[in-house]
Design a protein around this motif. Structure first.
Motif, PDB file in Angstrom:
ATOM      1  N   ALA A 141       1.670   9.565 -10.557  1.00 58.60           N
ATOM      2  CA  ALA A 141       0.307   9.661 -11.089  1.00 58.60           C
ATOM      3  C   ALA A 141       0.306   9.303 -12.575  1.00 58.60           C
ATOM      4  CB  ALA A 141      -0.234  11.065 -10.894  1.00 58.60           C
ATOM      5  N   ARG A 142      -0.747   8.678 -13.025  1.00 52.31           N
ATOM      6  CA  ARG A 142      -0.836   8.303 -14.435  1.00 52.31           C
ATOM      7  C   ARG A 142      -1.644   9.307 -15.192  1.00 52.31           C
ATOM      8  NH1 ARG A 142      -1.575   1.847 -14.781  1.00 52.31           N
ATOM      9  NH2 ARG A 142       0.419   1.354 -13.924  1.00 52.31           N
TER      10      ARG A 142
ATOM     11  N   ILE B 137       0.834  -1.198   0.000  1.00 46.11           N
ATOM     12  CA  ILE B 137       0.000   0.000   0.000  1.00 46.11           C
ATOM     13  C   ILE B 137       0.874   1.256   0.000  1.00 46.11           C
ATOM     14  CG2 ILE B 137      -1.665   1.328   1.361  1.00 46.11           C
ATOM     15  CD1 ILE B 137      -2.831  -1.463   2.200  1.00 46.11           C
ATOM     16  N   ALA B 138       1.955   1.231   0.784  1.00 45.00           N
ATOM     17  CA  ALA B 138       2.860   2.387   0.809  1.00 45.00           C
ATOM     18  C   ALA B 138       3.480   2.627  -0.572  1.00 45.00           C
ATOM     19  CB  ALA B 138       3.957   2.173   1.852  1.00 45.00           C
ATOM     20  N   MET B 139       3.849   1.566  -1.259  1.00 44.01           N
ATOM     21  CA  MET B 139       4.399   1.727  -2.607  1.00 44.01           C
ATOM     22  C   MET B 139       3.356   2.292  -3.558  1.00 44.01           C
ATOM     23  SD  MET B 139       6.999  -1.288  -3.533  1.00 44.01           S
ATOM     24  CE  MET B 139       7.253  -2.466  -2.247  1.00 44.01           C
ATOM     25  N   ALA B 140       2.114   1.872  -3.407  1.00 44.38           N
ATOM     26  CA  ALA B 140       1.053   2.405  -4.259  1.00 44.38           C
ATOM     27  C   ALA B 140       0.821   3.885  -3.984  1.00 44.38           C
ATOM     28  CB  ALA B 140      -0.232   1.618  -4.031  1.00 44.38           C
TER      29      ALA B 140
END
Length: 66
Positions: free
Chosen positions: A65-66, A57-60
């Protein structure tokens, strides 16, 4: 394990937020899989533990941003 493209303060903040979110889900009887799904991520074998979920979750949260 902190990815190299993320600054230390950003990683620390992401981990903190991720831990808080996972703790809330845990207290409500949820599983690591529930925590991962709540952030819109797909489950992987390494995410079966709370530690795996927190890091994923931290990596996400730190992803560009896409």
């Amino acid at each position: 394990m902190k990815p190299t493209y993320i600054t230390t303060p950003q990683w620390d903040n992401a981990l903190g937020y991720s831990r808080i979110a996972c703790a809330r889900i845990f207290r409500q009887g949820g599983s690591p899989r529930d925590a991962i799904r709540s952030f819109g991520l797909r489950k992987r074998a390494a995410d079966e533990t709370w530690n795996g979920a927190v890091e994923r979750i931290a990596m996400a949260l730190c992803a560009p941003a896409r």
